[in-house]
Design a protein around this motif. Structure first.
Motif, PDB file in Angstrom:
ATOM      1  N   GLY A  15     -25.398  15.321  25.577  1.00  0.00           N
ATOM      2  CA  GLY A  15     -24.287  16.249  25.174  1.00  0.00           C
ATOM      3  C   GLY A  15     -23.349  16.310  26.427  1.00  0.00           C
ATOM      4  O   GLY A  15     -22.323  16.830  26.477  1.00  0.00           O
ATOM      5  N   GLN A  16     -23.512  15.728  27.573  1.00  0.00           N
ATOM      6  CA  GLN A  16     -22.702  15.734  28.460  1.00  0.00           C
ATOM      7  C   GLN A  16     -21.458  14.405  28.553  1.00  0.00           C
ATOM      8  O   GLN A  16     -20.486  14.568  29.319  1.00  0.00           O
ATOM      9  CB  GLN A  16     -23.289  15.574  29.952  1.00  0.00           C
ATOM     10  CG  GLN A  16     -24.136  17.044  30.498  1.00  0.00           C
ATOM     11  CD  GLN A  16     -24.470  16.878  31.694  1.00  0.00           C
ATOM     12  OE1 GLN A  16     -25.446  16.241  32.232  1.00  0.00           O
ATOM     13  NE2 GLN A  16     -24.001  17.810  32.563  1.00  0.00           N
ATOM     14  N   ILE A  46     -30.673  16.423  20.797  1.00  0.00           N
ATOM     15  CA  ILE A  46     -29.235  16.475  20.892  1.00  0.00           C
ATOM     16  C   ILE A  46     -28.617  16.764  22.062  1.00  0.00           C
ATOM     17  O   ILE A  46     -27.830  16.256  22.631  1.00  0.00           O
ATOM     18  CB  ILE A  46     -28.859  17.351  19.765  1.00  0.00           C
ATOM     19  CG1 ILE A  46     -29.584  16.829  18.198  1.00  0.00           C
ATOM     20  CG2 ILE A  46     -27.309  17.482  19.444  1.00  0.00           C
ATOM     21  CD1 ILE A  46     -29.242  17.687  17.082  1.00  0.00           C
ATOM     22  N   ARG A  47     -29.279  17.802  22.723  1.00  0.00           N
ATOM     23  CA  ARG A  47     -28.794  18.351  23.858  1.00  0.00           C
ATOM     24  C   ARG A  47     -29.891  18.463  24.988  1.00  0.00           C
ATOM     25  O   ARG A  47     -31.200  18.897  24.416  1.00  0.00           O
ATOM     26  CB  ARG A  47     -28.065  19.512  23.812  1.00  0.00           C
ATOM     27  CG  ARG A  47     -26.635  19.421  23.074  1.00  0.00           C
ATOM     28  CD  ARG A  47     -26.009  20.591  23.170  1.00  0.00           C
ATOM     29  NE  ARG A  47     -24.573  20.421  22.515  1.00  0.00           N
ATOM     30  CZ  ARG A  47     -23.531  19.867  23.027  1.00  0.00           C
ATOM     31  NH1 ARG A  47     -23.524  19.371  24.385  1.00  0.00           N
ATOM     32  NH2 ARG A  47     -22.282  19.704  22.456  1.00  0.00           N
TER      33      ARG A  47
END
Length: 562
Positions: A15-16, A46-47
């Motif tokens: 996510g970054q 996902i994150r």
């Protein structure tokens, strides 16, 4: 040998945006004329977690990940800690000024100053990397313009201004990184991954139907076909499960459409009954198995070569099948085309056995040449002697004329039962023998068309490194390092693992004093297969099954462990 070989690791939490930075930088390097090989390491979330995008840059093609990195771009502190030991002693950490470089040489980026808002931090990262590597500023500006033009002029301007500010700021720190030698620009070259390459190869062979149920890491084959479905006239159907996927594809094949089904090992487990159905129907079909560590869910975003024997024996009964194992991104294209061609020619299931490492791996290549590709067999669209048409006519090579229902008066029967030449169900024991032998007769034709393994090195090598599929790059690199040390080493690499023509490679096995089989699984599945076919012993096994790809350094360490 390459004159330079650098590796950059871009790491952080999911996510970054590290993949965005990695892909953009890889495209820039490709256009700038460098040989790029990039791999993704990501967790199944996902994150959060810890992911990385690794870019290997050279003046010669590379086909495996390196064991060390020269630049670590860390988006968070965990990225520094997890990749600290991979950083070369003269390497550099690039990170936020709020993070700790753990006493390593570093460039600390003031993101709060260079990025007007967090959304632009990835553009800052790209600008910093381009400046430190010595890439011309116009390259990332052009790429950002291409990427953001659909979003409007202001978005393009804001991104290019942010990039420029980061680029100019970074010029104060060029002493912290060794800049890349200049190369001749190659704007026409492409950056492509293995799954996309397979899909393009299948399109070049005329694939017209794809059914699938999403499963990492195989889904991007279908996504590529979706992206080109309108222009290429391809129907792509996402179905309710893997059972439906292969059965639907068989229906499309029966109707005349060259068909492909991408999945992974867990999905193929649900398809095995339909694989047998394709066998007795003698119906062309291609299945792409992008391997990941099992059993069951296992490690869904990691890599392994654990499904070889499963691909060979999945499905009940005896029938011909072909298993192709591409070793490079470029060869994925060739195998995508070859799989469709062989399925249509031999009216049998063909399996492309790839893995996450190759499926997601990016490589810079010249555009594919379509002019010399072999022709793909077409169904018999004639309707001559329709009343006497026999779908399973006995022939010298076991390959019967395949007509398509609806193209005339010929009745084209297909069934899951034992049948006679017309396709009518039978339980006659003598006819059963005749039809089984007819079907298996195709194997002699397939064996004549088997891809021979590639041999690299001295024909009288003392030590022979044997491999298959995506590990070839790491094995060849290890062999080169061993040769530099004075050892007499060669490599035997297989891009087709079933069926095998023993005459093609038996002399190599017999001539070597020591045979080492290198695989990405725990049970040395290919070594078991080779020993069974040749009765030639394999003296040493190098295995890796922790979900990570083989590297030259790993192979050499394991080679000399007691």
């Amino acid at each position: 040998m390459p004159t330079f070989d650098r590796t950059i690791i871009i790491a952080g939490a999911a996510g970054q945006g590290l993949v965005t930075v990695g892909e953009l930088l890889s495209k820039l390097l490709t256009r700038a004329g460098y040989e790029v090989f990039a791999t993704q390491y990501y967790m199944s979330r996902i994150r959060g977690g810890q992911n990385s995008f690794r870019i290997r840059i050279s003046d010669m093609p590379q086909f495996a990940s390196a064991d060390e990195c020269d630049i670590l771009f860390a988006f968070d502190q965990d990225a520094v800690a997890q990749h600290f030991e991979m950083l070369h002693e003269s390497g550099t950490v690039i990170l936020s000024d709020k993070l700790n470089a753990m006493n390593k040489q570093c460039v600390s980026i003031p993101f709060d100053t260079l990025a007007s808002k967090p959304l632009y931090e990835n553009v800052v990262a790209l600008g910093v990397l381009c400046a430190l590597l010595g890439l011309d500023r116009s390259l990332p500006e052009q790429l950002l313009s291409e990427r953001f033009t659909p979003k409007g002029e202001k978005v393009v301007t804001d991104n290019i201004e942010t990039l420029g500010g980061a680029y100019d700021w970074s010029l104060n720190f060029t002493d912290k990184c060794s800049q890349l030698p200049k190369m001749h620009m190659h704007p026409e070259r492409i950056l492509i991954n293995g799954n996309t390459s397979i899909a393009l190869g299948a399109m070049a062979a005329g694939v017209k139907f794809c059914s699938f149920y999403p499963m990492t890491p195989g889904s991007s084959v279908a996504q590529t076909l979706i992206n080109h479905s309108q222009e290429m006239g391809i129907v792509v159907e996402q179905v309710e499960d893997e059972i439906a996927a292969l059965n639907m594809a068989l229906g499309a094949s029966y109707a005349g459409a060259a068909s492909i089904v991408p999945t992974s090992g867990g999905g193929f487990a649900l398809m095995t009954e339909a694989v047998s159905l394709s066998g007795i129907m003698e119906q062309p079909i291609v299945v792409v198995i992008a391997q990941r560590p099992g059993p069951a869910t296992g490690m869904p975003t990691r890599t392994e070569q654990g499904d070889l024997l499963f691909a060979m024996f999945g499905g009940h009964g005896e029938f011909p099948r072909i298993i192709l194992t591409p070793s490079t991104v470029e060869e994925c294209f060739e195998m995508g085309h070859r799989a469709i061609r062989c399925a249509e020619q031999y009216q049998s299931p063909v399996i492309i056995l790839t893995d996450q490492f190759l499926a997601d791996g990016l490589q810079s290549l010249e555009t594919y040449d379509l002019h010399d590709l072999p022709e793909v067999a077409q169904p018999d669209y004639s309707d001559t002697h329709s009343e006497g048409y026999k779908r399973y006519l006995l022939t010298d090579d076991g390959i019967s004329p395949r007509r398509i229902p609806g193209y005339g008066k010929s009745i084209v029967l297909a069934d899951s039962h034992a049948h006679n030449e017309r396709g009518n169900i039978t339980e006659d024991r003598q006819l059963r023998n005749v039809m089984v032998e007819k079907m298996l007769l195709k194997e002699s034709c397939i064996r004549k068309d088997v891809l021979p393994p590639r041999y690299f090195g001295n024909e009288n090598a003392d030590k022979l490194l044997i491999c298959w599929g995506s590990v070839e790059g790491a094995v060849r690199e290890a062999a080169a390092e061993m040769t530099e040390r004075g050892e007499n080493v060669a490599v035997l690499s297989f891009s087709q693992v079933w069926p095998l023509n023993v005459e093609q490679f038996l002399p190599y096995l017999e001539n070597a004093k020591e045979r080492v089989c290198i695989e990405g699984n725990s049970n040395a599945q290919f070594a078991w297969l080779l020993k069974g076919l040749t009765c030639v012993p394999i003296q040493k096994i190098v295995s890796r099954y922790d979900g990570r790809p083989l590297t030259a350094g790993y192979i050499i360490r394991k080679m000399y462990e007691e």
